[in-house]
Design a protein around this motif. Structure first.
Motif, PDB file in Angstrom:
ATOM      1  N   ALA A 117       3.550 -46.622  34.324  1.00 57.02           N
ATOM      2  CA  ALA A 117       2.459 -47.567  34.114  1.00 57.02           C
ATOM      3  C   ALA A 117       2.026 -47.646  32.653  1.00 57.02           C
ATOM      4  O   ALA A 117       1.112 -48.403  32.315  1.00 57.02           O
ATOM      5  N   GLY A 118       2.656 -46.871  31.788  1.00 53.88           N
ATOM      6  CA  GLY A 118       2.314 -46.898  30.370  1.00 53.88           C
ATOM      7  C   GLY A 118       1.472 -45.726  29.918  1.00 53.88           C
ATOM      8  O   GLY A 118       1.284 -45.522  28.721  1.00 53.88           O
ATOM      9  N   GLY A 119       0.953 -44.965  30.854  1.00 56.73           N
ATOM     10  CA  GLY A 119       0.185 -43.786  30.502  1.00 56.73           C
ATOM     11  C   GLY A 119       1.064 -42.556  30.375  1.00 56.73           C
ATOM     12  O   GLY A 119       2.282 -42.658  30.180  1.00 56.73           O
ATOM     13  N   TYR A 120       0.463 -41.397  30.534  1.00 57.89           N
ATOM     14  CA  TYR A 120       1.207 -40.150  30.399  1.00 57.89           C
ATOM     15  C   TYR A 120       0.513 -39.038  31.174  1.00 57.89           C
ATOM     16  O   TYR A 120      -0.682 -39.141  31.519  1.00 57.89           O
ATOM     17  N   ALA A 121       1.261 -37.997  31.478  1.00 57.44           N
ATOM     18  CA  ALA A 121       0.726 -36.834  32.176  1.00 57.44           C
ATOM     19  C   ALA A 121       0.991 -35.591  31.346  1.00 57.44           C
ATOM     20  O   ALA A 121       2.061 -35.451  30.745  1.00 57.44           O
ATOM     21  N   LEU A 155      -1.658 -26.519  35.644  1.00 56.88           N
ATOM     22  CA  LEU A 155      -2.590 -27.625  35.824  1.00 56.88           C
ATOM     23  C   LEU A 155      -2.008 -28.895  35.222  1.00 56.88           C
ATOM     24  O   LEU A 155      -1.142 -28.841  34.348  1.00 56.88           O
ATOM     25  N   MET A 156      -2.533 -30.039  35.660  1.00 57.82           N
ATOM     26  CA  MET A 156      -2.050 -31.322  35.153  1.00 57.82           C
ATOM     27  C   MET A 156      -3.201 -32.307  35.046  1.00 57.82           C
ATOM     28  O   MET A 156      -4.121 -32.305  35.866  1.00 57.82           O
ATOM     29  N   GLN A 157      -3.142 -33.144  34.002  1.00 55.31           N
ATOM     30  CA  GLN A 157      -4.109 -34.219  33.822  1.00 55.31           C
ATOM     31  C   GLN A 157      -3.354 -35.492  33.461  1.00 55.31           C
ATOM     32  O   GLN A 157      -2.495 -35.479  32.581  1.00 55.31           O
ATOM     33  N   VAL A 158      -3.681 -36.587  34.141  1.00 54.22           N
ATOM     34  CA  VAL A 158      -3.072 -37.887  33.861  1.00 54.22           C
ATOM     35  C   VAL A 158      -3.990 -38.682  32.939  1.00 54.22           C
ATOM     36  O   VAL A 158      -5.221 -38.629  33.078  1.00 54.22           O
ATOM     37  N   SER A 213      -4.416 -42.668  30.868  1.00 52.13           N
ATOM     38  CA  SER A 213      -3.965 -44.045  30.757  1.00 52.13           C
ATOM     39  C   SER A 213      -3.333 -44.264  29.378  1.00 52.13           C
ATOM     40  O   SER A 213      -3.408 -43.398  28.501  1.00 52.13           O
ATOM     41  N   ALA A 214      -2.751 -45.439  29.174  1.00 53.34           N
ATOM     42  CA  ALA A 214      -2.146 -45.757  27.879  1.00 53.34           C
ATOM     43  C   ALA A 214      -3.183 -45.811  26.767  1.00 53.34           C
ATOM     44  O   ALA A 214      -2.843 -45.683  25.587  1.00 53.34           O
ATOM     45  N   SER A 215      -4.455 -45.977  27.136  1.00 50.37           N
ATOM     46  CA  SER A 215      -5.541 -45.998  26.151  1.00 50.37           C
ATOM     47  C   SER A 215      -6.228 -44.639  26.044  1.00 50.37           C
ATOM     48  O   SER A 215      -7.353 -44.545  25.534  1.00 50.37           O
ATOM     49  N   ASP A 216      -5.565 -43.590  26.536  1.00 46.28           N
ATOM     50  CA  ASP A 216      -6.004 -42.195  26.382  1.00 46.28           C
ATOM     51  C   ASP A 216      -7.239 -41.839  27.200  1.00 46.28           C
ATOM     52  O   ASP A 216      -7.960 -40.894  26.871  1.00 46.28           O
ATOM     53  N   LEU A 217      -7.484 -42.584  28.275  1.00 46.14           N
ATOM     54  CA  LEU A 217      -8.596 -42.261  29.158  1.00 46.14           C
ATOM     55  C   LEU A 217      -8.082 -41.402  30.318  1.00 46.14           C
ATOM     56  O   LEU A 217      -7.044 -41.699  30.911  1.00 46.14           O
ATOM     57  N   ALA A 218      -8.823 -40.337  30.654  1.00 45.69           N
ATOM     58  CA  ALA A 218      -8.428 -39.479  31.762  1.00 45.69           C
ATOM     59  C   ALA A 218      -8.472 -40.258  33.070  1.00 45.69           C
ATOM     60  O   ALA A 218      -9.417 -41.013  33.326  1.00 45.69           O
ATOM     61  N   VAL A 219      -7.447 -40.103  33.879  1.00 45.18           N
ATOM     62  CA  VAL A 219      -7.374 -40.746  35.199  1.00 45.18           C
ATOM     63  C   VAL A 219      -7.569 -39.648  36.243  1.00 45.18           C
ATOM     64  O   VAL A 219      -6.688 -38.806  36.455  1.00 45.18           O
ATOM     65  N   GLY A 220      -8.726 -39.633  36.876  1.00 42.53           N
ATOM     66  CA  GLY A 220      -9.037 -38.556  37.808  1.00 42.53           C
ATOM     67  C   GLY A 220      -9.319 -37.266  37.053  1.00 42.53           C
ATOM     68  O   GLY A 220      -9.602 -37.265  35.859  1.00 42.53           O
TER      69      GLY A 220
END
Length: 199
Positions: A166-170, A182-185, A187-194
């Motif tokens: 989707a363009g983001g990263y984990a 641990l893991m954090q996802v 978005s492509a604009s560097d916002l934490a998802v969850g």
């Protein structure tokens, strides 16, 4: 872009393990050397280098990242052209003056930008945190570094970053409290998802 590849390694200077440089060699698709060995680090006397990584650039060149003992263990990124020429000078990914920045990782995103992560520990502290910084397709930072982990523990280290469709990263890392991963996802604009999740 043409099927070639790049190999990077570190080497002692005249057998002195406290002075190391970062070397790069380009190869064509058949495994033949293209040009000579390139020295990424110019100021290496009395300095150790570690965790060398390479990713391709959209223009056919590549980026090299590593952590260096120069001025207190910092993480750097150097851009190269498709011909193996340095483009500009190495960019320091971290911006803090803490004693240790180590174990970087790097991942290329779909838009040609890339992500660099590392662990960071202050002088006299036993606590380290994971930090990340986003760079555009030509290697310029798009913002300041920011902390990834919300969990405060003895050690947060060994980060690994991967691009998402989707363009983001984990980003995943080791939590020193109970040796969990641990893991954090983002978005492509560097916002934490969850929030943080245990792998």
């Amino acid at each position: 872009a043409n099927g070639g590849f790049v190999v990077t390694w570190r080497m002692d200077v005249l057998g002195n393990s406290s002075s190391e440089y970062v070397a790069v060699q380009m190869f064509d698709p058949n495994g033949n050397k293209v040009g000579g060995e390139l020295n990424v680090v110019t100021n290496y006397l009395g300095l150790t280098q570690d965790t060398l990584l390479v990713i391709p650039a959209r223009d056919g060149g590549f980026f090299v990242t590593w952590n260096s003992g120069f001025a207190g263990d910092h993480v750097y990124v150097q851009r190269y052209s498709a011909a193996g020429a340095k483009i500009g000078t190495a960019v320091q990914a971290d911006t803090s003056s803490v004693i240790s920045h180590a174990m970087p990782d790097i991942a290329l995103l779909d838009d040609g930008s890339f992500i660099v992560t590392w662990s960071e520990r202050a002088s006299g502290s036993s606590v380290s945190d994971i930090y990340v910084r986003h760079f555009d397709a030509i290697g310029a930072p798009t913002g300041v570094p920011f902390k990834v982990n919300n969990t405060a523990a003895i050690t947060q280290r060994s980060s690994a970053v991967a691009a998402l469709d989707a363009g983001g990263y984990a980003i995943a890392w080791r939590d020193g409290t109970n040796n969990a991963v641990l893991m954090q996802v983002f978005s492509a604009s560097d916002l934490a998802v969850g929030g943080e999740t245990t792998v």
